[in-house]
Design a protein around this motif. Structure first.
Motif, mmCIF file in Angstrom:
data_model
loop_
_atom_site.group_PDB
_atom_site.id
_atom_site.type_symbol
_atom_site.label_atom_id
_atom_site.label_comp_id
_atom_site.label_asym_id
_atom_site.label_seq_id
_atom_site.Cartn_x
_atom_site.Cartn_y
_atom_site.Cartn_z
ATOM 1 N N SER A 84 -1.456 9.041 -10.997
ATOM 2 C CA SER A 84 -0.839 9.812 -12.071
ATOM 3 C C SER A 84 -1.302 11.265 -11.998
ATOM 4 C CB SER A 84 -1.232 9.209 -13.415
ATOM 5 O OG SER A 84 -0.818 10.039 -14.457
ATOM 6 N N GLY A 107 1.664 3.290 -5.331
ATOM 7 C CA GLY A 107 2.215 4.036 -6.457
ATOM 8 C C GLY A 107 1.317 4.030 -7.685
ATOM 9 N N LYS A 108 0.050 3.731 -7.516
ATOM 10 C CA LYS A 108 -0.891 3.622 -8.638
ATOM 11 C C LYS A 108 -1.645 4.938 -8.848
ATOM 12 C CE LYS A 108 -0.430 -0.941 -8.969
ATOM 13 N NZ LYS A 108 0.352 -1.551 -9.968
ATOM 14 N N ARG A 163 3.892 17.424 -7.773
ATOM 15 C CA ARG A 163 4.394 16.194 -7.184
ATOM 16 C C ARG A 163 3.424 15.696 -6.117
ATOM 17 N NH1 ARG A 163 8.593 14.580 -3.134
ATOM 18 N NH2 ARG A 163 8.394 16.586 -2.118
ATOM 19 N N PHE A 176 3.328 12.863 -2.829
ATOM 20 C CA PHE A 176 4.150 11.986 -2.017
ATOM 21 C C PHE A 176 3.402 11.622 -0.748
ATOM 22 C CE2 PHE A 176 5.048 16.271 -0.665
ATOM 23 C CZ PHE A 176 5.209 16.193 0.711
ATOM 24 N N VAL A 229 6.752 6.795 -1.791
ATOM 25 C CA VAL A 229 5.939 7.208 -2.942
ATOM 26 C C VAL A 229 6.349 8.618 -3.354
ATOM 27 C CG1 VAL A 229 3.599 7.652 -3.742
ATOM 28 C CG2 VAL A 229 4.033 5.787 -2.160
ATOM 29 N N ASN A 230 6.689 8.788 -4.620
ATOM 30 C CA ASN A 230 7.065 10.091 -5.152
ATOM 31 C C ASN A 230 6.603 10.151 -6.606
ATOM 32 O OD1 ASN A 230 8.118 12.615 -5.376
ATOM 33 N ND2 ASN A 230 10.243 11.945 -5.491
ATOM 34 N N ILE A 231 5.396 10.636 -6.825
ATOM 35 C CA ILE A 231 4.801 10.692 -8.161
ATOM 36 C C ILE A 231 4.964 12.113 -8.683
ATOM 37 C CG2 ILE A 231 2.676 10.406 -9.469
ATOM 38 C CD1 ILE A 231 1.882 8.478 -7.049
ATOM 39 N N LYS A 232 5.623 12.253 -9.844
ATOM 40 C CA LYS A 232 5.916 13.582 -10.392
ATOM 41 C C LYS A 232 5.094 13.872 -11.632
ATOM 42 C CE LYS A 232 10.647 13.686 -8.746
ATOM 43 N NZ LYS A 232 12.041 13.628 -9.109
ATOM 44 N N SER A 286 -4.184 2.827 -2.813
ATOM 45 C CA SER A 286 -3.659 2.825 -4.179
ATOM 46 C C SER A 286 -2.448 3.738 -4.308
ATOM 47 C CB SER A 286 -4.739 3.265 -5.168
ATOM 48 O OG SER A 286 -5.710 2.271 -5.308
ATOM 49 N N ILE A 287 -2.496 4.900 -3.653
ATOM 50 C CA ILE A 287 -1.368 5.842 -3.708
ATOM 51 C C ILE A 287 -0.132 5.221 -3.061
ATOM 52 C CG2 ILE A 287 -0.494 8.040 -2.824
ATOM 53 C CD1 ILE A 287 -3.288 9.178 -3.275
ATOM 54 N N ARG A 288 -0.310 4.552 -1.948
ATOM 55 C CA ARG A 288 0.829 3.912 -1.276
ATOM 56 C C ARG A 288 1.459 2.837 -2.148
ATOM 57 N NH1 ARG A 288 -2.152 3.815 4.379
ATOM 58 N NH2 ARG A 288 -1.515 5.871 5.123
#
Length: 150
Positions: free
Chosen positions: A43, A40-41, A107, A109, A6-9, A36-38
């Motif tokens: 923002s 990728g959901k 970011r 992660f 997971v890498n949300i920018k 949910s984070i795992r």
């Protein structure tokens, strides 16, 4: 089953702000939020950090409700506490006292241990001409890459 890392920018943050100092912070979550984070959901659009009673909180972070969550599902846009040590908190709080400075999440992660982390930065807002300069540099870099690939 191994999930993708997971890498949300927050791409908008690097465009709107000049990042001066970065810190990696833990984040206090509930059970359905980490699931949910795992997946990728999440923002980081329009998120920012603020201090309340000496603690750092992140506001407007969107973590989608977990699909399999039942009655104990979480609220998608609630304030979440960030975990930093006292020395880092004092440094950030001193930085935000100056005009024009803010703290933005850059970011999010999940580390090797499975814990969600947020990289926050002490940032100064860019002026309009700085943003135009950034766009011009980005276009120039893209053109250079195109020339060398031929």
């Amino acid at each position: 089953m191994k999930l993708a890392p997971v890498n949300i920018k927050n791409k908008r943050a690097t465009f709107d702000y000049e990042l001066l100092d970065t810190y990696t912070a833990g984040i206090v979550l509930t059970g359905t939020e980490i699931k949910s984070i795992r997946l990728g959901k999440a923002s980081l659009v329009d998120t920012f950090c603020y201090f309340a009673k000496g603690e750092l909180w992140v506001k407007n972070m969107h973590i989608a409700e977990y699909f399999y969550g039942s009655y104990n599902n979480h609220a998608a846009r609630r304030d979440r506490k960030l975990l930093l040590n006292k020395k880092e908190l004092k440094k950030l709080e001193r930085g935000t006292k100056e005009t024009g400075f803010t703290i933005v999440p850059v970011r999010m992660f999940v580390n090797e241990k499975g814990l969600a982390k947020v990289v926050v930065a002490l940032a100064k807002g860019k002026k309009q001409y700085d943003k135009r300069e950034s766009l011009k540099e980005k276009d120039d870099r893209r053109d250079m890459d195109r020339m060398f690939k031929r």
